[in-house]
Design a protein around this motif. Structure first.
Motif, short mmCIF file in Angstrom:
data_model
loop_
_atom_site.label_atom_id
_atom_site.label_comp_id
_atom_site.label_asym_id
_atom_site.label_seq_id
_atom_site.Cartn_x
_atom_site.Cartn_y
_atom_site.Cartn_z
N LEU A 228 69.45 47.35 28.35
CA LEU A 228 70.71 47.64 29.03
C LEU A 228 70.46 48.23 30.41
N ALA A 229 69.49 49.14 30.52
CA ALA A 229 69.18 49.73 31.81
C ALA A 229 68.66 48.68 32.79
N ALA A 230 67.78 47.80 32.31
CA ALA A 230 67.24 46.76 33.18
C ALA A 230 68.32 45.79 33.63
N ALA A 231 69.25 45.45 32.72
CA ALA A 231 70.35 44.55 33.10
C ALA A 231 71.26 45.21 34.12
N VAL B 117 63.63 34.76 33.42
CA VAL B 117 63.00 35.71 34.34
C VAL B 117 63.15 37.14 33.81
N PHE B 118 64.34 37.46 33.31
CA PHE B 118 64.59 38.81 32.79
C PHE B 118 63.64 39.13 31.64
N ALA B 119 63.44 38.16 30.75
CA ALA B 119 62.57 38.39 29.60
C ALA B 119 61.14 38.69 30.03
N LEU B 120 60.66 37.98 31.04
CA LEU B 120 59.30 38.22 31.54
C LEU B 120 59.19 39.60 32.19
N VAL B 121 60.20 39.97 32.97
CA VAL B 121 60.19 41.30 33.59
C VAL B 121 60.28 42.38 32.53
N TYR B 122 61.13 42.15 31.54
CA TYR B 122 61.29 43.12 30.45
C TYR B 122 59.97 43.31 29.70
N ALA B 123 59.25 42.21 29.47
CA ALA B 123 57.96 42.31 28.78
C ALA B 123 56.98 43.16 29.57
N GLY B 124 57.04 43.09 30.91
CA GLY B 124 56.17 43.90 31.74
C GLY B 124 56.57 45.35 31.78
N LEU B 125 57.87 45.64 31.64
CA LEU B 125 58.35 47.02 31.70
C LEU B 125 58.24 47.73 30.36
N ARG B 126 58.29 47.00 29.28
CA ARG B 126 58.37 47.58 27.93
C ARG B 126 57.14 48.47 27.66
#
Length: 260
Positions: free
Chosen positions: A121-124, A99-108
């Motif tokens: 690190l900020a997202a975590a 889930v984190f990877a998918l959210v990260y891909a959307g935020l990047r």
């Protein structure tokens, strides 16, 4: 790119989950053993009082004894439970990592720091605060022997409600930070306030849950709760660091090889 990030999140989430499992095994299992011992002692005392009250009814007592032996035979051993701890934390890491990877891909590239590692690190850190800390402050984890089995459903819904509040508060804080004019000295206080206010309001409006039995050791209760929070902290810190390091490493341009 999304597929690469997803695989990275799954693998590193599994690894971070196993690291958290080691911490939980070393720090949490002794507390859990103490809580289970208290639960068993209370159950034995209650069963003894019940058997004493039914002593005059020999046939009924014999039936209850056979039923108790049947239930005891179905119990899972502590050794199996301890081994299953790593399975549980590993599966948890897989789920969160994906889930984190998918959210990260959307935020990047859209919000947050420009550096891939700093964004991870900020997202975590934000995920830990919203998904773990916010519900923990209102409904902290309880060891065995604490909590009414009949209220598991309602307690679970309340806990999930606080997670939703935490996630929505993050969304409100991010939107506020992007819309407030001025430099960081104006944006950051506004974002923090936008995050804290919904959390505080929800904590005041949602009903409390206090099912700690009389006589339960307060020290053991809070040791268990802090260990539970510490396990989550170890996971999110490990995962955020590993994911950020992997993203930074993948973003580095490859050095050209010099022919001899």
């Amino acid at each position: 790119m999304v597929r690469t990030l997803l695989v990275r999140g799954l693998v590193l989430g599994l690894l971070a989950g196993l690291v958290a499992g080691v911490f939980a095994f070393a720090a949490g299992e002794p507390r859990l053993d103490e809580a289970i011992a208290l639960e068993n002692a209370a159950a034995a005392q209650q069963h003894g009082e019940h058997a004493h009250g039914e002593h005059a009814h020999g046939e009924h007592e014999h039936g209850e004894h056979a039923h108790g032996e049947h239930e005891h035979g179905e119990e899972v051993s502590r050794g199996t439970q301890k081994a299953g701890l790593f399975l549980a934390t590993g599966l948890y890491g897989l789920a969160v990592g994906g889930v984190f990877a998918l959210v990260y891909a959307g935020l990047r590239g859209r919000v947050g720091p420009r550096s891939d590692g700093a964004l991870a690190l900020a997202a975590a850190g934000i995920g830990f605060a919203a998904v773990i800390v916010v519900p923990f402050l209102k409904y902290p984890a309880n060891p065995p022997a604490v909590g009414d089995p009949e209220t598991v459903g309602s307690r679970t819904l309340l806990y999930l409600g606080m997670i939703i509040v935490g996630l929505l508060s993050v969304a409100v804080a991010v939107t506020t930070a992007r819309s407030v004019p001025g430099g960081p000295w104006a944006r950051w206080p506004a974002a923090v306030l936008a995050f804290v206010v919904p959390v505080v309001v929800a904590s005041l409006l949602l009903p409390p849950v206090d099912e700690v039995p009389d006589g339960f050791p307060a020290t053991l209760l809070w040791q268990f709760r802090l260990t539970s929070l510490g396990t989550q902290l170890v996971f999110w810190a490990s995962f955020g660091t590993l994911f950020g390091w992997a993203c930074d490493r993948a973003a580095r341009p490859e050095r050209p090889t010099v022919a001899a």
